[in-house]
Design an enzyme around this catalytic site. Structure first.
Site, PDB file in Angstrom:
ATOM      1  N   HIS A  38      47.148  40.219  38.962  1.00 47.34           N
ATOM      2  CA  HIS A  38      47.667  41.267  38.130  1.00 47.34           C
ATOM      3  C   HIS A  38      49.278  41.192  38.937  1.00 47.34           C
ATOM      4  O   HIS A  38      50.401  41.330  37.766  1.00 47.34           O
ATOM      5  CB  HIS A  38      47.058  42.495  38.787  1.00 47.34           C
ATOM      6  CG  HIS A  38      45.939  42.087  38.165  1.00 47.34           C
ATOM      7  ND1 HIS A  38      44.245  42.437  38.520  1.00 47.34           N
ATOM      8  CD2 HIS A  38      45.038  42.227  36.987  1.00 47.34           C
ATOM      9  CE1 HIS A  38      43.458  42.151  38.252  1.00 47.34           C
ATOM     10  NE2 HIS A  38      43.997  42.737  36.748  1.00 47.34           N
TER      11      HIS A  38
ATOM     12  N   LYS B 236      31.261  52.896  33.482  1.00 46.16           N
ATOM     13  CA  LYS B 236      31.158  50.881  34.129  1.00 46.16           C
ATOM     14  C   LYS B 236      31.248  51.391  35.545  1.00 46.16           C
ATOM     15  O   LYS B 236      31.917  52.417  36.086  1.00 46.16           O
ATOM     16  CB  LYS B 236      32.219  51.001  33.528  1.00 46.16           C
ATOM     17  CG  LYS B 236      32.361  49.390  34.112  1.00 46.16           C
ATOM     18  CD  LYS B 236      33.734  48.293  33.296  1.00 46.16           C
ATOM     19  CE  LYS B 236      33.947  47.161  34.079  1.00 46.16           C
ATOM     20  NZ  LYS B 236      34.830  46.466  33.667  1.00 46.16           N
TER      21      LYS B 236
ATOM     22  N   ARG C 236      44.836  33.841  31.168  1.00 41.77           N
ATOM     23  CA  ARG C 236      44.419  32.269  32.670  1.00 41.77           C
ATOM     24  C   ARG C 236      43.813  31.098  31.609  1.00 41.77           C
ATOM     25  O   ARG C 236      44.027  30.353  32.377  1.00 41.77           O
ATOM     26  CB  ARG C 236      43.137  33.170  33.579  1.00 41.77           C
ATOM     27  CG  ARG C 236      43.407  34.388  34.927  1.00 41.77           C
ATOM     28  CD  ARG C 236      42.474  35.022  35.128  1.00 41.77           C
ATOM     29  NE  ARG C 236      41.780  35.760  34.108  1.00 41.77           N
ATOM     30  CZ  ARG C 236      40.025  36.186  34.602  1.00 41.77           C
ATOM     31  NH1 ARG C 236      40.570  37.350  35.737  1.00 41.77           N
ATOM     32  NH2 ARG C 236      40.051  36.894  33.531  1.00 41.77           N
TER      33      ARG C 236
ATOM     34  N   SER D 202      38.893  40.213  38.895  1.00 39.01           N
ATOM     35  CA  SER D 202      38.638  41.074  40.439  1.00 39.01           C
ATOM     36  C   SER D 202      37.336  40.821  40.627  1.00 39.01           C
ATOM     37  O   SER D 202      36.363  41.119  41.394  1.00 39.01           O
ATOM     38  CB  SER D 202      38.666  42.236  39.353  1.00 39.01           C
ATOM     39  OG  SER D 202      40.703  42.878  39.575  1.00 39.01           O
TER      40      SER D 202
END
Ligand code: PNS
Length: 163
Positions: free
Chosen positions: A17, A41, A89, A127
């Site tokens: 990030h 979440k 990615r 993450s």
């Protein structure tokens, strides 16, 4: 003045990030890192902790961190941003990102989505994986900012003997 929104959960921010934020600063005058507020979440860090970690990792007067809920494009338009930045990615990211970009353009044609290819050394970093490895005592040095590594270590440190 070119402003971009860089949205995400950032639970926690990774070096992948940070790399995207730094490179976005070459393209835009200001980058607003937008942390999604999503009470449904389960997150490891609070949104305030996530904001603090981003600010500790990226010290720049051209980077702001804000919280948002609701539609991303509405937030982007409300901030006068011309673009949404997303990091890609691998091919696996592409399909979902493409869907979001198309939907966001339909909702708000004035905001462009800009994809930046992640640096290859962080192309496998997420993450979710960072949290899993850290929780199991694995090394994450070099994959996250030092402040994040310290907070993860503290979070997952074995509890001391009870008094
Ligand atoms: O870090 P993430 O989970 O990859 O980020 C996803 C995010 C925050 C970019 C996405 O969930 C989002 O934009 N949510 C806001 C709600 C919204 O605008 N949904 C429509 C997207 S087409």
């Amino acid at each position: 003045m070119r402003k971009a929104i860089y949205p995400g959960s950032f639970d926690p921010v990774t070096n992948g990030h940070v790399d995207i934020i730094r490179r976005s600063l070459r393209l835009f005058d200001e980058v607003v890192v937008a942390i999604l507020v999503n009470p449904t979440k389960q997150a490891l860090f609070t949104i305030e902790e996530r904001r603090d970690m981003i600010l500790e990792a990226v010290a720049s007067d051209r980077v702001r961190v804000e919280f948002f809920d609701g539609l991303l494009v509405q937030f982007a338009a409300s901030r006068g941003a011309s673009a949404i930045v997303r990091g890609i990615r691998a091919v696996a990211d592409y399909e979902y990102e493409l869907q979001m970009a198309h939907m966001n353009r339909r909702l708000e044609p004035g905001v462009e989505t800009v994809f930046l290819m992640s640096a290859d050394e962080y192309s496998y970093v997420s993450s979710r994986l960072i949290k899993e490895v850290a929780s199991l005592g694995g090394a994450i040095t070099g994959l996250v900012p030092a402040t994040v590594e310290a907070r993860l270590k503290a979070r997952f440190a074995p509890a001391g003997p009870e008094e």
